[in-house]
Design an enzyme around this catalytic site. Structure first.
Site, PDB file in Angstrom:
ATOM      1  NE  ARG A  89      -3.792   0.224   0.375  1.00 52.79           N
ATOM      2  CZ  ARG A  89      -4.645  -0.088  -0.591  1.00 52.79           C
ATOM      3  NH1 ARG A  89      -4.625   0.570  -1.733  1.00 52.79           N
ATOM      4  NH2 ARG A  89      -5.491  -1.086  -0.428  1.00 52.79           N
ATOM      5  NE  ARG A 115      -2.210  -4.790  -6.925  1.00 57.40           N
ATOM      6  CZ  ARG A 115      -3.085  -4.050  -6.245  1.00 57.40           C
ATOM      7  NH1 ARG A 115      -2.753  -2.825  -5.847  1.00 57.40           N
ATOM      8  NH2 ARG A 115      -4.290  -4.511  -5.977  1.00 57.40           N
ATOM      9  CG  HIS A 185      -2.113   2.622  -8.278  1.00 55.42           C
ATOM     10  ND1 HIS A 185      -2.210   3.392  -7.142  1.00 55.42           N
ATOM     11  CD2 HIS A 185      -3.364   2.147  -8.495  1.00 55.42           C
ATOM     12  CE1 HIS A 185      -3.449   3.373  -6.691  1.00 55.42           C
ATOM     13  NE2 HIS A 185      -4.170   2.639  -7.489  1.00 55.42           N
ATOM     14  CG  ASP A 230     -11.512   5.769  -7.728  1.00 55.06           C
ATOM     15  OD1 ASP A 230     -11.792   4.695  -7.155  1.00 55.06           O
ATOM     16  OD2 ASP A 230     -10.654   5.856  -8.646  1.00 55.06           O
ATOM     17  CD  GLU A 289      -3.863   5.416  -9.753  1.00 57.24           C
ATOM     18  OE1 GLU A 289      -4.542   5.753  -8.769  1.00 57.24           O
ATOM     19  OE2 GLU A 289      -4.184   4.464 -10.492  1.00 57.24           O
TER      20      GLU A 289
HETATM   21  O1  TA6 Z   1      -6.509   3.753  -9.002  1.00 53.34           O
HETATM   22  C1  TA6 Z   1      -7.583   3.958  -8.132  1.00 53.34           C
HETATM   23  C2  TA6 Z   1      -8.137   2.599  -7.719  1.00 53.34           C
HETATM   24  O2  TA6 Z   1      -8.555   1.860  -8.846  1.00 53.34           O
HETATM   25  C3  TA6 Z   1      -9.253   2.816  -6.705  1.00 53.34           C
HETATM   26  O3  TA6 Z   1     -10.521   2.492  -7.256  1.00 53.34           O
HETATM   27  C4  TA6 Z   1      -8.869   1.890  -5.545  1.00 53.34           C
HETATM   28  O4  TA6 Z   1      -9.385   0.594  -5.771  1.00 53.34           O
HETATM   29  C5  TA6 Z   1      -7.346   1.955  -5.667  1.00 53.34           C
HETATM   30  O5  TA6 Z   1      -7.113   1.831  -7.062  1.00 53.34           O
HETATM   31  C6  TA6 Z   1      -6.576   0.971  -4.841  1.00 53.34           C
HETATM   32  O6  TA6 Z   1      -6.775  -0.334  -5.300  1.00 53.34           O
HETATM   33  P1  TA6 Z   1      -6.113  -1.529  -4.429  1.00 53.34           P
HETATM   34  O7  TA6 Z   1      -6.479  -2.784  -5.141  1.00 53.34           O
HETATM   35  O8  TA6 Z   1      -4.627  -1.291  -4.414  1.00 53.34           O
HETATM   36  O9  TA6 Z   1      -6.712  -1.380  -3.049  1.00 53.34           O
END
Ligand code: TA6
Length: 318
Positions: A89, A115, A185, A230, A289
């Site tokens: 994260r 990832r 991301h 988002d 991103e």
């Molecule tokens: O890029 C934004 C997103 O798609 C959000 O919708 C949220 O799901 C975020 O990515 C994080 O995703 P993750 O699977 O890492 O919790």
């Protein structure tokens, strides 16, 4: 291979891919170091005269980039997991060969396979006296074919110096067309999300994931933040600028080979619902991103390749 019983097995640490072997092959003084990082995962640290970088072979995941004398560039949750098969994260997760839930199978992992896979080190070299470059490879495998029955080779290159440059290249090594979506991301660290202004997306349209992917215009105002955000901005190749008065800096994100930019902050409630997101973390982060997602998924004929890059640099605000 010996490891302490409490050391989780990092699939990246296959023969020759453990920190000791990698240190022997690539290590160079304090500039290039391999060791066991968080969760016992194989970590690479690159140090240059102007900046340091820390990353894992797990997901070829950049954890942190920091210019000397500056605040870290990236947000990293204090509650992140660091274990095989689990995404980290924060930092820069690599979303590939699909972004988000862009997969027909509801069981498919969010944001693809890359990832949470161990990547292989290809090369680490000096670009100039200020800059080091490391490249990594991920090749399609049997386990991945369950969700993505294609042959491909991905390459991730990171360049550490006065700027952070990342390149994600995808090559179709199969004999049929390859369709994929992708994102770097990037979790940026900010002083206070309430005071941040994101410029560069004026005039673009976006898919609002907080409103059922409704297509909306950004209009002529920059992006500011007052709640869960988002958005997948479409048909945009523009550089983005994150103005952060609390940290008295501006972060410039240039990109190439990318037609979408995703902007995300979970805000209080959604962050609290994520065990790996420290509860107050949403206040000091924003994801900007570099992506090819939604209608910008890429289709490669056999043997073809596509590269997407992001270059981040920090400027002090007067
Ligand atoms: O890029 C934004 C997103 O798609 C959000 O919708 C949220 O799901 C975020 O990515 C994080 O995703 P993750 O699977 O890492 O919790």
């Amino acid at each position: 291979m010996s490891r302490s019983p409490d050391m989780p097995h990092d699939p990246a640490q296959t023969a020759g891919n453990d920190p000791t072997s990698l240190q022997q092959r690539f290590g160079r003084g304090d500039a290039i170091r391999f060791d066991h990082g968080p969760g016992g995962l194989t970590r690479l640290r690159l140090s240059t005269p102007t900046a340091n970088l820390e990353m894992l072979l797990h997901g070829a995941h950049v954890l942190q980039y920091q210019l000397l004398g500056q605040e870290p560039l990236l947000f990293l949750s204090r509650c992140s997991e660091y274990s095989p098969g689990k995404p980290v994260r924060g930092g820069v997760p690599i979303c590939l060969p699909w972004f988000g839930g862009e997969h027909d199978d509801p069981r498919a992992p969010m944001h693809g396979l890359a990832r949470t896979r161990p990547w292989q080190v290809v090369a680490i070299e000096s670009v100039d006296e200020q800059t080091l470059q490391a490249s990594f490879a991920l090749t399609s495998d049997e386990a991945g074919r369950a969700f993505y029955p294609h042959d491909y080779e991905a390459r991730f290159t990171v360049r550490v110096g006065p700027a952070l440059h990342m390149a994600l290249r995808m090559r179709n090594t199969g004999d049929s067309p390859l369709r994929f979506s992708e994102a770097l991301h990037t979790y940026l660290r900010v002083g206070d999300i309430h005071r941040v202004t994101l410029r560069g997306l004026e005039g673009a349209e976006y898919l609002d994931k907080t409103a059922g992917f409704e297509r909306r215009p950004q209009g002529d105002q920059p992006v500011t933040f007052s709640g869960e955000t988002d958005r997948v901005y479409l048909h945009t190749r523009a550089a983005c600028v994150v103005e952060d008065p609390a940290l008295r800096r501006r972060i410039v994100i240039d990109k190439s080979g990318s037609d979408a930019t995703v902007v995300w902050n979970p805000w209080r409630q959604r962050a609290a619902a994520m065990a790996d997101f420290d509860d107050d973390g949403w206040r000091t982060m924003v994801c900007v991103e570099t992506a090819n997602a939604a209608e910008h998924a890429v289709t490669l004929p056999p043997g073809a390749e596509h590269e997407m890059t992001a270059t981040l640099r920090v400027e002090r605000l007067a």
